[in-house]
Design a protein around this motif. Structure first.
Motif, PDB file in Angstrom:
ATOM      1  N   LEU A  81       0.741  -1.355   0.087  1.00  0.00           N
ATOM      2  CA  LEU A  81      -0.044   0.117  -0.018  1.00  0.00           C
ATOM      3  C   LEU A  81       0.777   1.137   0.045  1.00  0.00           C
ATOM      4  O   LEU A  81       0.352   2.147  -0.578  1.00  0.00           O
ATOM      5  CB  LEU A  81      -0.875  -0.070   1.206  1.00  0.00           C
ATOM      6  CG  LEU A  81      -2.158  -1.078   1.096  1.00  0.00           C
ATOM      7  CD1 LEU A  81      -3.022  -0.929   2.338  1.00  0.00           C
ATOM      8  CD2 LEU A  81      -3.061  -0.351  -0.124  1.00  0.00           C
ATOM      9  N   GLN A  84       1.557   2.763  -3.404  1.00  0.00           N
ATOM     10  CA  GLN A  84       0.614   3.371  -4.286  1.00  0.00           C
ATOM     11  C   GLN A  84       0.607   4.744  -3.991  1.00  0.00           C
ATOM     12  O   GLN A  84       1.126   5.457  -3.424  1.00  0.00           O
ATOM     13  CB  GLN A  84      -0.887   2.894  -3.638  1.00  0.00           C
ATOM     14  CG  GLN A  84      -0.753   1.429  -3.784  1.00  0.00           C
ATOM     15  CD  GLN A  84      -0.554   0.772  -5.163  1.00  0.00           C
ATOM     16  OE1 GLN A  84      -1.373   1.160  -6.147  1.00  0.00           O
ATOM     17  NE2 GLN A  84       0.368  -0.155  -5.181  1.00  0.00           N
ATOM     18  N   THR A  99      -6.056   5.671  -2.082  1.00  0.00           N
ATOM     19  CA  THR A  99      -5.427   5.192  -3.485  1.00  0.00           C
ATOM     20  C   THR A  99      -6.626   5.137  -4.352  1.00  0.00           C
ATOM     21  O   THR A  99      -7.757   5.414  -4.340  1.00  0.00           O
ATOM     22  CB  THR A  99      -5.116   3.902  -3.228  1.00  0.00           C
ATOM     23  OG1 THR A  99      -6.133   2.961  -2.921  1.00  0.00           O
ATOM     24  CG2 THR A  99      -4.045   3.790  -2.021  1.00  0.00           C
ATOM     25  N   LEU A 102      -8.149  -0.338  -6.047  1.00  0.00           N
ATOM     26  CA  LEU A 102      -7.265  -1.661  -6.021  1.00  0.00           C
ATOM     27  C   LEU A 102      -8.007  -2.783  -6.641  1.00  0.00           C
ATOM     28  O   LEU A 102      -7.152  -4.086  -6.531  1.00  0.00           O
ATOM     29  CB  LEU A 102      -6.843  -1.681  -4.515  1.00  0.00           C
ATOM     30  CG  LEU A 102      -6.138  -0.420  -3.847  1.00  0.00           C
ATOM     31  CD1 LEU A 102      -5.996  -0.750  -2.331  1.00  0.00           C
ATOM     32  CD2 LEU A 102      -4.935  -0.135  -4.521  1.00  0.00           C
ATOM     33  N   LEU A 105      -5.404  -4.246  -9.332  1.00  0.00           N
ATOM     34  CA  LEU A 105      -4.047  -4.169  -9.092  1.00  0.00           C
ATOM     35  C   LEU A 105      -3.478  -5.273  -9.048  1.00  0.00           C
ATOM     36  O   LEU A 105      -3.808  -6.409  -8.199  1.00  0.00           O
ATOM     37  CB  LEU A 105      -3.737  -3.219  -7.939  1.00  0.00           C
ATOM     38  CG  LEU A 105      -2.107  -2.900  -7.637  1.00  0.00           C
ATOM     39  CD1 LEU A 105      -1.670  -1.919  -8.925  1.00  0.00           C
ATOM     40  CD2 LEU A 105      -2.041  -2.307  -6.392  1.00  0.00           C
ATOM     41  N   LEU A 110      -1.665  -7.359  -2.265  1.00  0.00           N
ATOM     42  CA  LEU A 110      -3.165  -6.887  -2.536  1.00  0.00           C
ATOM     43  C   LEU A 110      -3.979  -7.757  -3.473  1.00  0.00           C
ATOM     44  O   LEU A 110      -5.034  -7.812  -3.100  1.00  0.00           O
ATOM     45  CB  LEU A 110      -2.915  -5.476  -3.536  1.00  0.00           C
ATOM     46  CG  LEU A 110      -2.318  -4.389  -2.495  1.00  0.00           C
ATOM     47  CD1 LEU A 110      -1.984  -3.239  -3.284  1.00  0.00           C
ATOM     48  CD2 LEU A 110      -3.702  -3.860  -1.465  1.00  0.00           C
TER      49      LEU A 110
END
Length: 170
Positions: A81, A84, A99, A102, A105, A110
């Motif tokens: 994280l 990001q 962010t 996600l 991603l 993640l």
């Protein structure tokens, strides 16, 4: 789909990780049971205790799941994280950094965290506690509150949202 590899860069005197495209394949996904505490993937008598807590908590229904993920996994998730891009979000209810989405991603931690939240076993577990029917849609983003940040009391009712799920990484 692009794969990513973390490389180090210097920024303001501190070493910071940055995700960069590469053709290196990701490691195979971890099993859900390696990410989420196994107790939160089973239906048993403890579910009725959590269900009672969920229904009786005020001013809204909620339940806290202690030791939700393994410490080692939480550390890896936090490190990813940190790589990001974070954007300031501000209105009359909140001030924080967030962010981008996600959901797509593809970094190891993640990706595995997202797939564990989407897993049928975890959705079944949440449904057994809350009585709320869930689908496979999960919105996933990181929020970071710093000094001066705030989040006022609100109802969190958005179209399509069934449960607001928060994982604190401190």
């Amino acid at each position: 789909m692009k794969k990513v590899r973390r490389t180090s860069i210097k920024q303001k005197g501190k070493k910071k990780q940055k995700a960069t495209p590469t053709n290196t394949p990701l490691p195979p996904p971890r099993p859900v049971t390696d990410i989420i505490n196994k107790a939160y993937l089973q239906r048993d008598s403890s579910n009725s205790v959590l269900c009672q807590a969920y229904l009786s908590n005020k001013p809204f229904s909620y339940v806290a799941l202690s030791d939700f993920v393994a410490d080692e996994f939480a550390c890896g998730l936090l490190e990813e994280l940190k790589t990001q891009k974070w954007f300031t979000k501000r209105n009359d209810l909140y001030t924080f950094k967030q962010t981008d989405d996600l959901k797509k991603l593809e970094t190891p931690y993640l990706r595995d965290y997202r797939s564990s939240l989407y897993s049928q076993s975890f959705r079944d577990y949440l449904q057994s506690i809350t009585g709320i029917t869930l689908n496979t849609t999960v919105d996933l983003a990181g929020q970071r509150y710093r000094q001066g940040g705030n989040l006022l009391c609100h109802d969190d009712e958005l179209e399509g949202r069934r449960i607001a799920f928060i994982l604190y990484l401190v």
